[in-house]
Motif scaffolding. Structure first.
Motif: not given
Length: 143
Positions: A114-118, A28-30, A120-129, A43-47
């Protein structure tokens, strides 16, 4: 990274430089949710801002500790870009977890972690990475 992104990065004002930490642990990614959203960005990466005299990698490590209470070490820089929402120059660094349990360490700035699976990422960051970040996560989070 495109030539356009590179040229924008070179001209970004220092006060708008931000370092993000891409921390993966146990598949999972933080991610952290900011108390104050910037448009779609919640939602984003720690920054956080890169302090004077600090490298982007050092800032990513520091921000992960300050925001999520985790001890990490910088492993590799994935790249940088001008963020399409914040217009800040953002550097992304892969960080390895070496200690701690993720929690809201800065309640003034962070609402939750949150620790998120691959998947699940789009549910947290809908505009993409950012593409290099997505490619890294595709490799390390694929089971």
């Amino acid at each position: 990274m495109s030539d356009r992104e590179t040229s924008l990065n070179d001209n970004a004002p220092p006060q708008r430089r931000v370092a993000g930490a891409v921390v993966v642990h146990e598949g999972r990614v933080l991610l952290v949710r900011r108390r104050v959203e910037e448009g779609q960005l919640s939602w984003q990466f720690p920054a956080g801002k890169v302090e004077p005299g600090e490298s982007c990698e050092e800032a990513a490590v520091r921000e992960t500790k300050e925001e999520a209470g985790l001890d990490v070490v910088a492993v590799a820089r994935l790249g940088e870009r001008v963020h399409p929402i914040t217009r800040r120059q953002v550097s992304y660094t892969v960080c390895e977890l070496v200690g701690g349990t993720a929690h809201v360490a800065d309640a003034d700035e962070i609402a939750e972690v949150a620790w998120v699976t691959l998947l699940e990422i789009s549910q947290y960051i809908p505009y993409g990475l950012f593409e290099p970040v997505q490619q890294h996560l595709d490799v390390v989070l694929r089971s």
